[in-house]
Design a protein around this motif. Structure first.
Motif, PDB file in Angstrom:
ATOM      1  N   ARG A  32       0.834  -1.199   0.000  1.00  0.00           N
ATOM      2  CA  ARG A  32       0.000   0.000   0.000  1.00  0.00           C
ATOM      3  C   ARG A  32       0.869   1.250   0.000  1.00  0.00           C
ATOM      4  NH1 ARG A  32      -4.275   2.015   4.503  1.00  0.00           N
ATOM      5  NH2 ARG A  32      -5.482   3.325   3.108  1.00  0.00           N
ATOM      6  N   LEU A  33       0.669   2.108  -0.991  1.00  0.00           N
ATOM      7  CA  LEU A  33       1.339   3.399  -1.037  1.00  0.00           C
ATOM      8  C   LEU A  33       0.403   4.449  -0.468  1.00  0.00           C
ATOM      9  CD1 LEU A  33       2.929   3.472  -4.610  1.00  0.00           C
ATOM     10  CD2 LEU A  33       4.077   3.068  -2.434  1.00  0.00           C
ATOM     11  N   VAL A  34       0.943   5.319   0.355  1.00  0.00           N
ATOM     12  CA  VAL A  34       0.170   6.420   0.914  1.00  0.00           C
ATOM     13  C   VAL A  34       0.872   7.713   0.507  1.00  0.00           C
ATOM     14  CG1 VAL A  34      -0.684   7.527   3.012  1.00  0.00           C
ATOM     15  CG2 VAL A  34      -0.587   5.023   2.867  1.00  0.00           C
ATOM     16  N   PHE A  35       0.191   8.536  -0.272  1.00  0.00           N
ATOM     17  CA  PHE A  35       0.732   9.819  -0.695  1.00  0.00           C
ATOM     18  C   PHE A  35       0.199  10.887   0.249  1.00  0.00           C
ATOM     19  CE2 PHE A  35       0.897   7.042  -4.293  1.00  0.00           C
ATOM     20  CZ  PHE A  35       2.166   7.288  -4.809  1.00  0.00           C
ATOM     21  N   LEU A  36       1.118  11.637   0.843  1.00  0.00           N
ATOM     22  CA  LEU A  36       0.764  12.608   1.870  1.00  0.00           C
ATOM     23  C   LEU A  36       0.813  14.020   1.300  1.00  0.00           C
ATOM     24  CD1 LEU A  36       2.911  10.857   4.548  1.00  0.00           C
ATOM     25  CD2 LEU A  36       0.405  10.949   4.548  1.00  0.00           C
ATOM     26  N   ALA A  37      -0.304  14.708   1.392  1.00  0.00           N
ATOM     27  CA  ALA A  37      -0.394  16.082   0.895  1.00  0.00           C
ATOM     28  C   ALA A  37       0.490  17.003   1.722  1.00  0.00           C
ATOM     29  CB  ALA A  37      -1.847  16.560   0.974  1.00  0.00           C
ATOM     30  N   ALA A  60       3.822  21.210  11.409  1.00  0.00           N
ATOM     31  CA  ALA A  60       3.680  20.632  10.066  1.00  0.00           C
ATOM     32  C   ALA A  60       4.024  19.146  10.085  1.00  0.00           C
ATOM     33  CB  ALA A  60       4.570  21.384   9.080  1.00  0.00           C
ATOM     34  N   LEU A  61       5.098  18.766  10.786  1.00  0.00           N
ATOM     35  CA  LEU A  61       5.468  17.354  10.877  1.00  0.00           C
ATOM     36  C   LEU A  61       4.401  16.572  11.639  1.00  0.00           C
ATOM     37  CD1 LEU A  61       7.385  15.002  10.406  1.00  0.00           C
ATOM     38  CD2 LEU A  61       8.686  15.757  12.426  1.00  0.00           C
ATOM     39  N   ALA A  62       3.896  17.134  12.719  1.00  0.00           N
ATOM     40  CA  ALA A  62       2.833  16.460  13.479  1.00  0.00           C
ATOM     41  C   ALA A  62       1.605  16.262  12.595  1.00  0.00           C
ATOM     42  CB  ALA A  62       2.484  17.261  14.733  1.00  0.00           C
ATOM     43  N   ASN A  63       1.272  17.257  11.780  1.00  0.00           N
ATOM     44  CA  ASN A  63       0.137  17.135  10.867  1.00  0.00           C
ATOM     45  C   ASN A  63       0.381  16.043   9.825  1.00  0.00           C
ATOM     46  OD1 ASN A  63      -1.180  19.206  12.208  1.00  0.00           O
ATOM     47  ND2 ASN A  63      -0.684  20.757  10.681  1.00  0.00           N
ATOM     48  N   LEU A  64       1.597  15.988   9.273  1.00  0.00           N
ATOM     49  CA  LEU A  64       1.943  14.957   8.299  1.00  0.00           C
ATOM     50  C   LEU A  64       1.824  13.569   8.926  1.00  0.00           C
ATOM     51  CD1 LEU A  64       3.251  14.871   5.296  1.00  0.00           C
ATOM     52  CD2 LEU A  64       5.306  14.199   6.552  1.00  0.00           C
ATOM     53  N   LEU A  65       2.345  13.433  10.145  1.00  0.00           N
ATOM     54  CA  LEU A  65       2.294  12.136  10.827  1.00  0.00           C
ATOM     55  C   LEU A  65       0.869  11.759  11.221  1.00  0.00           C
ATOM     56  CD1 LEU A  65       5.525  12.407  12.998  1.00  0.00           C
ATOM     57  CD2 LEU A  65       5.214  11.187  10.817  1.00  0.00           C
ATOM     58  N   ALA A  66       0.029  12.746  11.526  1.00  0.00           N
ATOM     59  CA  ALA A  66      -1.378  12.468  11.846  1.00  0.00           C
ATOM     60  C   ALA A  66      -2.106  11.934  10.606  1.00  0.00           C
ATOM     61  CB  ALA A  66      -2.061  13.727  12.374  1.00  0.00           C
ATOM     62  N   ALA A  67      -1.824  12.530   9.444  1.00  0.00           N
ATOM     63  CA  ALA A  67      -2.428  12.031   8.201  1.00  0.00           C
ATOM     64  C   ALA A  67      -1.944  10.612   7.917  1.00  0.00           C
ATOM     65  CB  ALA A  67      -2.086  12.965   7.036  1.00  0.00           C
ATOM     66  N   LEU A  68      -0.660  10.369   8.139  1.00  0.00           N
ATOM     67  CA  LEU A  68      -0.106   9.033   7.931  1.00  0.00           C
ATOM     68  C   LEU A  68      -0.743   8.026   8.886  1.00  0.00           C
ATOM     69  CD1 LEU A  68       1.921   7.062   6.676  1.00  0.00           C
ATOM     70  CD2 LEU A  68       3.652   7.970   8.256  1.00  0.00           C
ATOM     71  N   VAL A  81      10.178  12.325   2.084  1.00  0.00           N
ATOM     72  CA  VAL A  81       9.618  13.576   2.589  1.00  0.00           C
ATOM     73  C   VAL A  81      10.334  14.721   1.891  1.00  0.00           C
ATOM     74  CG1 VAL A  81       9.396  15.109   4.592  1.00  0.00           C
ATOM     75  CG2 VAL A  81       8.919  12.672   4.839  1.00  0.00           C
ATOM     76  N   THR A  82       9.563  15.673   1.402  1.00  0.00           N
ATOM     77  CA  THR A  82      10.127  16.888   0.830  1.00  0.00           C
ATOM     78  C   THR A  82       9.741  18.045   1.732  1.00  0.00           C
ATOM     79  OG1 THR A  82       9.930  15.993  -1.404  1.00  0.00           O
ATOM     80  CG2 THR A  82      10.249  18.369  -1.221  1.00  0.00           C
ATOM     81  N   VAL A  83      10.721  18.877   2.068  1.00  0.00           N
ATOM     82  CA  VAL A  83      10.512  20.060   2.891  1.00  0.00           C
ATOM     83  C   VAL A  83      10.637  21.276   1.986  1.00  0.00           C
ATOM     84  CG1 VAL A  83      11.354  21.409   4.855  1.00  0.00           C
ATOM     85  CG2 VAL A  83      11.500  18.904   4.908  1.00  0.00           C
ATOM     86  N   TYR A  84       9.633  22.121   2.004  1.00  0.00           N
ATOM     87  CA  TYR A  84       9.659  23.382   1.268  1.00  0.00           C
ATOM     88  C   TYR A  84       9.818  24.488   2.303  1.00  0.00           C
ATOM     89  CZ  TYR A  84       7.624  20.276  -2.173  1.00  0.00           C
ATOM     90  OH  TYR A  84       7.403  19.211  -3.011  1.00  0.00           O
ATOM     91  N   ALA A  85      10.887  25.267   2.186  1.00  0.00           N
ATOM     92  CA  ALA A  85      11.179  26.308   3.173  1.00  0.00           C
ATOM     93  C   ALA A  85      11.258  27.665   2.483  1.00  0.00           C
ATOM     94  CB  ALA A  85      12.490  26.002   3.884  1.00  0.00           C
ATOM     95  N   GLU A 129       6.656  23.750   4.681  1.00  0.00           N
ATOM     96  CA  GLU A 129       5.625  22.777   4.322  1.00  0.00           C
ATOM     97  C   GLU A 129       6.311  21.444   4.072  1.00  0.00           C
ATOM     98  OE1 GLU A 129       2.232  22.132   0.849  1.00  0.00           O
ATOM     99  OE2 GLU A 129       2.859  24.157   1.397  1.00  0.00           O
ATOM    100  N   LEU A 130       5.671  20.357   4.478  1.00  0.00           N
ATOM    101  CA  LEU A 130       6.214  19.014   4.273  1.00  0.00           C
ATOM    102  C   LEU A 130       5.197  18.165   3.537  1.00  0.00           C
ATOM    103  CD1 LEU A 130       7.346  20.081   7.186  1.00  0.00           C
ATOM    104  CD2 LEU A 130       8.086  17.759   7.428  1.00  0.00           C
ATOM    105  N   ASP A 131       5.660  17.406   2.548  1.00  0.00           N
ATOM    106  CA  ASP A 131       4.828  16.388   1.927  1.00  0.00           C
ATOM    107  C   ASP A 131       5.655  15.134   1.785  1.00  0.00           C
ATOM    108  OD1 ASP A 131       6.381  16.509  -0.413  1.00  0.00           O
ATOM    109  OD2 ASP A 131       4.841  17.451  -1.613  1.00  0.00           O
TER     110      ASP A 131
END
Length: 137
Positions: A32-37, A60-68, A81-85, A129-131
């Motif tokens: 299963r692949l999970v793509f994280l916005a 932002a990381l907590a939000n990404l991990l919550a979606a995961l 993980v890509t970080v946009y700064a 932002e992290l995706d």
């Protein structure tokens, strides 16, 4: 496969610079692949919280991990993980603090990562932002 039976193998060849806070490559096998916005420091009301990049990165990381987690994954399942700064120099200057946040929330299994400088993000107040994507067994 990793010792835990997960489908990710972190690869850091000795001929490349030491991988500190990331993995050079991650080989993935799973069902299963999970793509994280992209996730910023938005709270439950849709407002950006945190004054500096470290505070915003943590949210932002907590939000990404919550979606995961909602998709059934754990931080160990992150393959990329890509970080946009907005300010890459500030991100680099605070790398140790950001690393401590990562360790506390996601542990020491690093995905393949990149940091990309951005002129601005969707929310004007957002500094980071992290995706990413994860591979679940």
């Amino acid at each position: 496969m990793s010792p835990e039976g997960r489908g990710l193998e972190r690869i850091n060849p000795p001929g490349l610079s030491p991988a500190t806070g990331f993995s050079h490559a991650v080989a993935a096998t799973g069902s299963r692949l999970v793509f994280l916005a992209g996730q910023t420091a938005l709270d439950v009301n849709g407002k950006v919280t945190g004054e500096g990049i470290v505070e915003q990165f943590e949210t932002a990381l907590a939000n990404l991990l919550a979606a995961l987690a909602a998709a059934g994954g754990t931080p160990h399942d992150l393959a990329r993980v890509t970080v946009y700064a907005i300010d890459v120099a500030d991100y680099r200057a605070r790398a140790k603090e950001l690393g401590r946040v990562w360790h506390r929330l996601a542990g020491r299994d690093y995905p393949a990562m990149a940091v990309i400088g951005a002129v601005r993000l969707w929310d004007e107040q957002a500094l980071v932002e992290l995706d990413g994507f994860a591979v679940l067994p």
